[in-house]
Design a protein around this motif. Structure first.
Motif, short mmCIF file in Angstrom:
data_model
loop_
_atom_site.label_atom_id
_atom_site.label_comp_id
_atom_site.label_asym_id
_atom_site.label_seq_id
_atom_site.Cartn_x
_atom_site.Cartn_y
_atom_site.Cartn_z
N ALA A 24 -2.18 48.77 62.94
CA ALA A 24 -2.76 49.85 62.55
C ALA A 24 -1.96 50.51 61.03
CB ALA A 24 -1.11 50.61 63.17
N SER A 25 -2.96 51.31 60.37
CA SER A 25 -2.48 52.34 58.91
C SER A 25 -2.50 53.32 59.35
CB SER A 25 -3.44 51.27 58.54
OG SER A 25 -4.64 52.29 58.60
N GLY A 26 -1.72 53.73 58.64
CA GLY A 26 -2.01 55.29 58.03
C GLY A 26 -0.57 55.59 57.56
N SER A 27 0.26 56.67 58.30
CA SER A 27 1.47 57.39 57.97
C SER A 27 2.14 56.79 59.47
CB SER A 27 1.33 59.09 58.43
OG SER A 27 2.26 59.98 58.59
N ILE A 28 2.92 55.61 59.48
CA ILE A 28 3.31 54.99 59.58
C ILE A 28 4.74 54.91 59.27
CG2 ILE A 28 4.08 52.85 61.78
CD1 ILE A 28 0.46 52.67 60.92
N PHE A 29 5.90 56.14 60.25
CA PHE A 29 7.23 55.72 59.71
C PHE A 29 7.77 53.76 60.96
CE2 PHE A 29 11.51 55.97 59.47
CZ PHE A 29 12.68 55.91 59.46
N ARG A 30 7.34 54.44 62.16
CA ARG A 30 7.24 53.24 62.96
C ARG A 30 6.87 53.26 63.81
NH1 ARG A 30 12.47 54.42 65.33
NH2 ARG A 30 12.03 55.49 67.03
N ILE A 31 6.66 51.91 64.38
CA ILE A 31 5.34 51.81 65.86
C ILE A 31 6.35 52.00 67.08
CG2 ILE A 31 3.55 50.63 66.66
CD1 ILE A 31 1.97 50.03 64.31
N ASN A 32 6.18 51.75 68.20
CA ASN A 32 6.85 51.93 69.11
C ASN A 32 6.85 50.43 70.34
OD1 ASN A 32 9.33 53.80 68.57
ND2 ASN A 32 7.47 55.63 69.06
N ASP A 33 5.73 51.14 70.45
CA ASP A 33 4.19 50.43 71.65
C ASP A 33 3.66 50.13 70.91
OD1 ASP A 33 5.65 52.31 74.02
OD2 ASP A 33 7.47 50.53 73.18
N MET A 34 3.11 49.07 70.88
CA MET A 34 1.27 48.47 70.94
C MET A 34 1.16 48.21 72.24
SD MET A 34 1.01 47.47 66.70
CE MET A 34 -0.98 48.36 67.04
N GLY A 35 -0.16 48.45 72.27
CA GLY A 35 -0.86 47.57 74.01
C GLY A 35 -2.58 47.07 73.70
N TRP A 36 -3.13 47.21 75.27
CA TRP A 36 -4.23 46.75 75.00
C TRP A 36 -4.59 47.62 76.57
CZ3 TRP A 36 -7.70 45.01 71.42
CH2 TRP A 36 -7.35 44.90 70.24
N TYR A 37 -5.79 47.47 76.18
CA TYR A 37 -5.99 48.80 78.04
C TYR A 37 -7.58 48.14 77.54
CZ TYR A 37 -2.49 51.75 78.26
OH TYR A 37 -0.72 51.96 78.24
#
Length: 120
Positions: A24-37
């Motif tokens: 992930a890149s860009g305007s990121i302060f924090r990533i809460n959740d990440m996952g795969w579908y």
């Protein structure tokens, strides 16, 4: 804006392994959740595995014991190690992230997907 880029899909024989990665890149302060579908032909998109900063990891019953999700919060990446692959795992796999932007807004993003084909 945030971009999710997946890699690692391909063709593998039944019983084999693949590792998917998402950055992930860009305007990121924090990533809460990440996952795969994943979405198989003619079927709805379904959850495979998620990693939440609040509730830990979750797996679909169909992949428990075979797939492992891992995150690197410092690099904003998530990976999915897939072992003992079955033909029914064939699908387009999508990375998903719930991101808090620098504007303090929570936004959900999807990658473009990577195809996994399990076939002999």
């Amino acid at each position: 804006q945030v971009q999710l880029v997946e890699s690692g899909g391909g063709l593998v024989q039944p019983g084999g392994s693949l590792r998917l990665s998402c950055a992930a890149s860009g305007s990121i302060f924090r990533i809460n959740d990440m996952g795969w579908y994943r979405q198989a032909p003619g079927k709805q998109r379904e959850l495979v595995a998620t990693s939440s900063s609040r509730s830990g990891t979750h797996y679909a019953d169909s992949v428990k014991g075979r797939f492992t999700i891992s995150r690197d919060n410092a690099k904003n990446t998530v990976s999915l190690q897939m072992n003992s692959l079955k033909p029914e795992d064939t699908a387009v796999y999508y990375c998903n992230a719930d991101v808090r932007t620098w504007n303090q807004v929570d936004v959900n993003y999807w990658g473009k997907g990577t195809l996994v084909t399990v076939s002999s």
